[in-house]
Structure formats: structure tokens, C-alpha cells
Design an enzyme around this catalytic site. Structure first.
Site, PDB file in Angstrom:
ATOM      1  N   GLY A  37       0.794  -1.215   0.000  1.00 22.80           N
ATOM      2  CA  GLY A  37       0.000   0.000   0.000  1.00 22.80           C
ATOM      3  C   GLY A  37       0.829   1.269   0.000  1.00 22.80           C
ATOM      4  O   GLY A  37       0.311   2.371  -0.141  1.00 22.80           O
ATOM      5  N   HIS A  38       2.153   1.126   0.150  1.00 19.83           N
ATOM      6  CA  HIS A  38       3.027   2.314   0.280  1.00 19.83           C
ATOM      7  C   HIS A  38       4.258   2.155  -0.590  1.00 19.83           C
ATOM      8  O   HIS A  38       5.329   1.851  -0.071  1.00 19.83           O
ATOM      9  CB  HIS A  38       3.425   2.515   1.726  1.00 19.83           C
ATOM     10  CG  HIS A  38       3.880   3.892   2.053  1.00 19.83           C
ATOM     11  ND1 HIS A  38       5.179   4.297   1.948  1.00 19.83           N
ATOM     12  CD2 HIS A  38       3.194   4.964   2.491  1.00 19.83           C
ATOM     13  CE1 HIS A  38       5.282   5.554   2.329  1.00 19.83           C
ATOM     14  NE2 HIS A  38       4.089   5.978   2.663  1.00 19.83           N
ATOM     15  N   PHE A  39       4.255   2.315  -1.779  1.00 22.79           N
ATOM     16  CA  PHE A  39       3.161   2.609  -2.700  1.00 22.79           C
ATOM     17  C   PHE A  39       3.149   1.516  -3.746  1.00 22.79           C
ATOM     18  O   PHE A  39       4.227   1.067  -4.135  1.00 22.79           O
ATOM     19  CB  PHE A  39       3.375   3.960  -3.377  1.00 22.79           C
ATOM     20  CG  PHE A  39       3.302   5.128  -2.427  1.00 22.79           C
ATOM     21  CD1 PHE A  39       2.079   5.675  -2.093  1.00 22.79           C
ATOM     22  CD2 PHE A  39       4.446   5.674  -1.862  1.00 22.79           C
ATOM     23  CE1 PHE A  39       1.997   6.768  -1.237  1.00 22.79           C
ATOM     24  CE2 PHE A  39       4.374   6.750  -1.010  1.00 22.79           C
ATOM     25  CZ  PHE A  39       3.151   7.307  -0.687  1.00 22.79           C
ATOM     26  N   LEU A  44       8.156   2.212  -0.811  1.00 19.45           N
ATOM     27  CA  LEU A  44       8.937   3.117   0.034  1.00 19.45           C
ATOM     28  C   LEU A  44       8.619   2.832   1.498  1.00 19.45           C
ATOM     29  O   LEU A  44       7.477   2.542   1.842  1.00 19.45           O
ATOM     30  CB  LEU A  44       8.592   4.578  -0.268  1.00 19.45           C
ATOM     31  CG  LEU A  44       8.849   5.080  -1.680  1.00 19.45           C
ATOM     32  CD1 LEU A  44       8.294   6.489  -1.844  1.00 19.45           C
ATOM     33  CD2 LEU A  44      10.330   5.036  -2.004  1.00 19.45           C
TER      34      LEU A  44
END
Length: 153
Positions: A37-39, A44
Site C-alpha cells: 500500500g506504500h506505494f 517506500l
């Protein structure tokens, strides 16, 4: 480093009690559910996890200096600065130094570098509480696993 378990510190590179300073090392995993989810497509490490990494290095420093007599709980993050992104497989050098201790509180300055390049830094404040008896064995095992020797203090 296991991001999803908030297990941020892999090993202690140095602990200098006389200087009230610790340097730890962590390797960001190549894959983690955090990166989904990041990203998506551009993984990251979230800034909040970099802050947690600095807080854990500071916490281990405080635990070693006080001989596990008091548990540090993060209370405040001040002057946090993030200079660049951290990607999977990065090797982080995380340092922390005690700048003040008294009246049940401690303050540290911490920073993360990669290959000597500054990544982030912050001033952190902790509330020092009586050490929870039910956490002692867990913390002693974790301290041993990362190679921290509190007796050196």
C-alpha cells in the site's frame, strides 16, 4: 527488520556507555506487506516507520543505560526531518544519543543514514516508567538477539 511486526533493529553496531550513544543497523526487507500500500509499484518505507526505527534505537540505548530498570515510552517527536526516500534492501545506520535524563523523562537525538548519507533525524522524548515484570524476559531476549550488552554500561 520486520516492518509489519515493528521489529526495526537488526543489530547493534556499537554501544558506548560513556558517550551515552548507540549505533544500530537495519536492513529493509526486499518484500513486505507494508509495500503493498506504500506505494503499489513503487515501494517506500513510510516515514512513521523510520521514526519508529529511531525511537527503537533510542529505546535500546535507554534500556542499556538504565539496566532494564525503567521502560522508555515514546512521548514526543520534535524537529523530525526527512531528506529522501528509503527503498527495499537499503541498509540503515541508526544512531541515537542521550541528551537529557531526569524527573522520569529522557530526551535523545537520533538519525538514520545510508552509506553516510543523511536520511532523517529527530529529537525524541520518552517517559521512563517502572519496568513491567511481564516484559522482562521478552526484552532480555530481544536485547541479546540484537547483540546489545547492557552490562557494558
Amino acid at each position: 527488520m520486520r516492518l509489519e511486526y515493528f521489529d526495526m533493529i537488526d543489530q547493534v553496531a556499537s554501544f558506548v556507555p560513556a558517550e551515552k550513544r548507540i549505533v544500530t543497523r537495519s536492513t529493509v526487507p526486499s518484500k513486505s506487506p507494508v509495500f503493498e500500500g506504500h506505494f503499489p509499484g513503487h515501494p517506500l518505507v513510510p516515514g512513521v516507520l523510520l521514526t519508529e526505527t529511531m525511537a527503537q534505537a533510542s529505546g535500546y540505548l535507554l534500556l542499556a543505560l538504565n539496566g532494564l530498570s525503567q521502560m522508555p515510552f515514546l512521548m514526543m517527536v520534535d524537529k523530525a526531518r526527512f531528506r529522501t526516500f528509503v527503498e527495499p534492501d537499503a541498509v540503515l545506520d541508526v544512531s541515537a544519543e542521550l541528551v537529557h535524563e531526569g524527573s522520569g523523562y529522557a530526551a535523545t537525538k537520533a538519525k538514520i543514514t545510508i552509506g553516510g548519507k543523511p536520511i532523517c533525524d529527530a529529537e525524541l522524548r520518552f517517559r521512563l516508567m517502572p519496568f513491567p515484570a511481564d516484559m522482562r524476559a521478552l526484552m532480555e531476549a530481544r536485547i541479546a538477539a540484537i547483540g546489545l550488552n547492557p552490562e557494558a554500561a
